[in-house]
Design an enzyme around this catalytic site. Structure first.
Site, PDB file in Angstrom:
ATOM      1  CB  CYS A   1      64.685  47.539  12.472  1.00 14.26           C
ATOM      2  SG  CYS A   1      65.035  47.289  10.719  1.00 14.26           S
TER       3      CYS A   1
ATOM      4  CG  HIS B   1      69.747  46.814  11.878  1.00 12.64           C
ATOM      5  ND1 HIS B   1      68.574  46.383  12.459  1.00 12.64           N
ATOM      6  CD2 HIS B   1      70.511  47.294  12.901  1.00 12.64           C
ATOM      7  CE1 HIS B   1      68.631  46.582  13.759  1.00 12.64           C
ATOM      8  NE2 HIS B   1      69.789  47.142  14.051  1.00 12.64           N
TER       9      HIS B   1
ATOM     10  CG  ASP C   1      70.928  48.446  17.097  1.00 12.79           C
ATOM     11  OD1 ASP C   1      69.751  48.040  16.995  1.00 12.79           O
ATOM     12  OD2 ASP C   1      71.874  47.911  16.488  1.00 12.79           O
TER      13      ASP C   1
END
Length: 243
Positions: free
Chosen positions: A52, A102, A119
């Protein structure tokens, strides 16, 4: 780990299909609402599962390149979400994903009704208003343990794009085998040639969180690794950036 101990619960995306149904206080953003983004959707961006931080790095660069953000990324902020324990990821039956850490991008929109959250791993509209994202994607914590409390490292994108580096060593086991297949492009190095500093972004201590808004706003624009913000302060912090 037990579901109730998760540090970050995000409505997960099976990238092909899911879109969450939410009640919105303002219209859901669409590409037409973001200047320069009329041809963008989630599939316009590079996405490698389990990487990520690199996904968001490339997302920020693309938003700048296509005119959906300031050319230098001045309106973009990279946000690492974790806690002191960096608890591991799992997937619950209700579709919520519990991560060890994250990374998302928040776009500050001075003079607009809402800031936007980008996101690539959420099933919410892409992008989402910050208030919708935090109410729908960041679910309430159930652990009373302070070290499990979520912390947010907010880094100004121009600093992140210059300074971030990852050699992907965190994705190998003790024998050197990949825990998840890496991206096909070369690892990201910083402008000064640093090969790896990912741990400096994801290492977080609750004691380092400041409640002084002036220190936070100054720090986010000047510190290479940004500032640590507590969960209850995040929306308020971004409202103060506009001041």
């Amino acid at each position: 780990m037990a579901d109730g101990d998760g540090l970050l619960e995000i409505q997960g995306r099976k990238r092909a299909t899911q879109t969450a149904s939410v009640s919105l206080p303002a219209p859901v953003p669409s590409p037409s609402m973001v200047p320069g983004a009329s041809s963008l959707d989630i599939f316009s961006f590079t996405h490698t599962p389990n990487y990520c931080e690199e996904n968001v790095y490339l997302l920020c660069k693309k938003l700048c390149e296509v005119g959906a953000a300031d050319p230098m990324g001045a309106d973009l902020f990279v946000v690492f979400i974790s806690n002191e324990e960096k608890m591991k990821a799992s997937i619950r039956n209700d579709g919520l994903v519990l991560w060890d850490y994250h990374v998302i991008c928040i776009q500050s929109r001075r003079g607009k009704v809402f800031d936007l959250v980008w996101d690539l791993d959420s099933s919410l509209p892409f992008p989402s208003p910050i208030n919708v994202y935090f109410s729908e994607a960041i679910q309430p914590m159930y652990s009373p343990n302070l070290v499990n409390s979520r912390l947010f490292r907010v880094v100004h994108a121009p600093l992140f794009l210059r300074c971030f580096a990852s050699d992907r060593s965190h994705m190998k086991d003790d024998l050197g085998n990949w825990l998840a297949l890496p991206p096909k492009y070369e690892p990201i190095t910083s402008e000064d040639g640093t090969k790896n500093n990912l741990d400096k972004y994801i290492h977080m201590l609750a004691a380092d969180v400041s409640a002084n808004i002036q220190d936070l706003v100054h720090g986010v624009f000047s510190n290479e690794y940004g500032v640590l913000v507590g969960e209850t302060m995040m929306e308020w912090f971004f409202s103060q950036i506009h001041q």
